[in-house]
Design a protein around this motif. Sequence first.
Motif, mmCIF file in Angstrom:
data_model
loop_
_atom_site.group_PDB
_atom_site.id
_atom_site.type_symbol
_atom_site.label_atom_id
_atom_site.label_comp_id
_atom_site.label_asym_id
_atom_site.label_seq_id
_atom_site.Cartn_x
_atom_site.Cartn_y
_atom_site.Cartn_z
ATOM 1 N N THR A 275 0.933 -1.067 0.035
ATOM 2 C CA THR A 275 0.174 -0.148 -0.069
ATOM 3 C C THR A 275 0.921 1.307 -0.038
ATOM 4 O OG1 THR A 275 -1.695 -1.127 1.178
ATOM 5 C CG2 THR A 275 -1.924 1.185 1.128
ATOM 6 N N ASP A 276 0.688 1.977 -1.122
ATOM 7 C CA ASP A 276 1.481 3.277 -1.083
ATOM 8 C C ASP A 276 0.577 4.340 -1.404
ATOM 9 O OD1 ASP A 276 3.847 5.056 -1.325
ATOM 10 O OD2 ASP A 276 4.183 4.393 -3.412
ATOM 11 N N GLY A 277 0.806 5.343 -0.429
ATOM 12 C CA GLY A 277 -0.245 6.586 -0.690
ATOM 13 C C GLY A 277 -1.421 6.143 -0.604
ATOM 14 N N GLY A 278 -2.057 5.338 -0.152
ATOM 15 C CA GLY A 278 -3.339 4.897 -0.073
ATOM 16 C C GLY A 278 -3.770 3.860 -1.148
ATOM 17 N N ALA A 279 -3.121 3.661 -2.046
ATOM 18 C CA ALA A 279 -3.262 2.680 -3.138
ATOM 19 C C ALA A 279 -2.700 1.310 -2.988
ATOM 20 C CB ALA A 279 -2.837 3.309 -4.522
ATOM 21 N N MET A 280 -3.557 0.468 -3.143
ATOM 22 C CA MET A 280 -3.083 -1.030 -2.972
ATOM 23 C C MET A 280 -2.830 -1.617 -4.401
ATOM 24 S SD MET A 280 -4.957 -4.291 -1.291
ATOM 25 C CE MET A 280 -6.256 -4.306 -2.309
ATOM 26 N N GLN A 281 -1.494 -2.255 -4.430
ATOM 27 C CA GLN A 281 -1.050 -2.914 -5.749
ATOM 28 C C GLN A 281 -0.394 -4.036 -5.432
ATOM 29 O OE1 GLN A 281 1.348 -0.122 -7.493
ATOM 30 N NE2 GLN A 281 3.332 -0.537 -6.448
ATOM 31 N N GLU A 282 -0.681 -5.167 -6.259
ATOM 32 C CA GLU A 282 -0.071 -6.438 -6.066
ATOM 33 C C GLU A 282 1.562 -6.376 -6.468
ATOM 34 O OE1 GLU A 282 -0.258 -11.021 -8.003
ATOM 35 O OE2 GLU A 282 -1.993 -9.498 -7.973
ATOM 36 N N VAL A 283 2.386 -7.102 -5.754
ATOM 37 C CA VAL A 283 3.721 -7.029 -6.127
ATOM 38 C C VAL A 283 4.251 -8.473 -6.473
ATOM 39 C CG1 VAL A 283 4.339 -4.825 -5.124
ATOM 40 C CG2 VAL A 283 4.535 -6.945 -3.898
ATOM 41 N N THR A 284 5.432 -8.823 -6.933
ATOM 42 C CA THR A 284 6.077 -9.888 -6.989
ATOM 43 C C THR A 284 6.967 -10.429 -6.090
ATOM 44 O OG1 THR A 284 7.533 -9.022 -8.340
ATOM 45 C CG2 THR A 284 5.801 -9.754 -9.614
ATOM 46 N N SER A 285 7.201 -9.627 -5.227
ATOM 47 C CA SER A 285 8.387 -10.023 -4.244
ATOM 48 C C SER A 285 8.321 -8.645 -3.321
ATOM 49 C CB SER A 285 9.544 -10.223 -4.802
ATOM 50 O OG SER A 285 10.355 -9.331 -5.143
ATOM 51 N N LEU A 286 8.903 -9.271 -1.888
ATOM 52 C CA LEU A 286 9.246 -8.026 -0.886
ATOM 53 C C LEU A 286 10.500 -8.477 -0.399
ATOM 54 C CD1 LEU A 286 5.676 -7.598 0.707
ATOM 55 C CD2 LEU A 286 6.810 -6.050 -0.591
ATOM 56 N N ASP A 287 11.400 -7.526 -0.192
ATOM 57 C CA ASP A 287 12.679 -7.765 0.489
ATOM 58 C C ASP A 287 12.476 -7.916 1.880
ATOM 59 O OD1 ASP A 287 13.888 -7.688 -2.022
ATOM 60 O OD2 ASP A 287 14.178 -5.532 -2.033
ATOM 61 N N VAL A 288 13.336 -8.937 2.466
ATOM 62 C CA VAL A 288 13.614 -8.830 3.905
ATOM 63 C C VAL A 288 14.989 -8.451 4.261
ATOM 64 C CG1 VAL A 288 13.354 -10.085 6.045
ATOM 65 C CG2 VAL A 288 11.895 -10.645 4.099
ATOM 66 N N PRO A 289 15.528 -7.179 4.549
ATOM 67 C CA PRO A 289 16.798 -6.666 4.729
ATOM 68 C C PRO A 289 17.536 -7.361 5.704
ATOM 69 C CG PRO A 289 15.138 -5.028 5.569
ATOM 70 C CD PRO A 289 14.287 -6.142 5.000
ATOM 71 N N ALA A 290 18.745 -7.580 5.258
ATOM 72 C CA ALA A 290 19.682 -8.313 6.473
ATOM 73 C C ALA A 290 19.718 -7.132 7.533
ATOM 74 C CB ALA A 290 21.120 -8.145 5.771
ATOM 75 N N HIS A 291 19.717 -7.969 8.769
ATOM 76 C CA HIS A 291 19.551 -7.212 9.943
ATOM 77 C C HIS A 291 18.265 -6.071 9.867
ATOM 78 C CE1 HIS A 291 23.476 -8.952 10.965
ATOM 79 N NE2 HIS A 291 23.844 -8.520 10.095
ATOM 80 N N GLY A 292 17.364 -6.695 9.244
ATOM 81 C CA GLY A 292 16.146 -5.793 9.281
ATOM 82 C C GLY A 292 14.594 -6.485 9.398
ATOM 83 N N THR A 293 13.471 -5.983 9.176
ATOM 84 C CA THR A 293 12.263 -6.616 9.269
ATOM 85 C C THR A 293 11.541 -6.285 8.109
ATOM 86 O OG1 THR A 293 11.541 -4.732 10.430
ATOM 87 C CG2 THR A 293 12.337 -6.705 11.639
ATOM 88 N N LEU A 294 10.443 -7.074 7.713
ATOM 89 C CA LEU A 294 9.418 -6.961 6.673
ATOM 90 C C LEU A 294 8.189 -7.038 7.517
ATOM 91 C CD1 LEU A 294 8.090 -6.576 4.185
ATOM 92 C CD2 LEU A 294 8.496 -9.098 3.722
ATOM 93 N N VAL A 295 7.398 -6.070 7.506
ATOM 94 C CA VAL A 295 6.269 -5.880 8.646
ATOM 95 C C VAL A 295 5.137 -5.976 7.516
ATOM 96 C CG1 VAL A 295 4.872 -4.708 10.261
ATOM 97 C CG2 VAL A 295 7.532 -4.834 10.321
ATOM 98 N N LEU A 296 4.328 -7.054 7.479
ATOM 99 C CA LEU A 296 3.051 -6.960 6.524
ATOM 100 C C LEU A 296 1.985 -6.754 7.736
ATOM 101 C CD1 LEU A 296 3.608 -10.410 4.725
ATOM 102 C CD2 LEU A 296 4.206 -7.939 4.216
ATOM 103 N N LYS A 297 1.328 -5.507 7.612
ATOM 104 C CA LYS A 297 0.139 -5.086 8.511
ATOM 105 C C LYS A 297 -0.849 -4.592 7.774
ATOM 106 C CE LYS A 297 2.663 -0.528 9.117
ATOM 107 N NZ LYS A 297 3.350 0.400 10.227
ATOM 108 N N SER A 298 -1.928 -4.153 8.552
ATOM 109 C CA SER A 298 -3.121 -3.543 8.161
ATOM 110 C C SER A 298 -2.719 -2.007 7.740
ATOM 111 C CB SER A 298 -4.036 -3.265 8.983
ATOM 112 O OG SER A 298 -5.337 -2.758 8.810
ATOM 113 N N GLY A 299 -2.904 -1.589 6.395
ATOM 114 C CA GLY A 299 -2.679 -0.390 5.986
ATOM 115 C C GLY A 299 -1.258 -0.228 5.432
ATOM 116 N N GLY A 300 -0.567 -1.440 5.354
ATOM 117 C CA GLY A 300 0.912 -1.529 4.610
ATOM 118 C C GLY A 300 0.716 -2.723 3.765
#
Length: 146
Positions: A74-99
């Motif tokens: 979700t970017d700027g209130g618009a939802m779009q399907e993506v083919t992948s998401l990165d989980v950065p080294a020493h970081g997190t990927l948060v899948l949450k409501s509104g994001g």
Amino acid sequence: MRRLWWATGVLVLTLAGCGGDESTGPDLSVSGAYMPQPVSDMAAGFLTIANKGDEDAKLTEVTSDLGEVTVHETDGGAMQEVTSLDVPAHGTLVLKSGGSHLMFEQLAQQPREGQTVPITLHFTGLDPVEVDLPVKPATYRPTSGN
């Protein structure tokens, strides 16, 4: 060597390489997984993937017997399907409501509060990771994390 275990409700996947190289590949753990009880023929899923390793990981697909699963940003209130998401080294990927989140469509059944929905997370170059999404009330909002 690959280790997979549950610790305090957190799925931990550790990948360790051989040899004297001090860097590690992705070291992933999944926490805060849940699905609000669907009120229609679609559902959403949320979770956090932490990567304590020295290399990025890339979430490329999510599968489930419940139905078709797609990954959305979700970017700027618009939802779009993506083919992948990165989980950065020493970081997190948060899948949450509104994001960023998981979308389930063409549900084989309507999951109910108290049930769990098994999903499989697929990453580039890593073994798939199995996760259970507990079904929470439709109005559930976590107090921290997601």
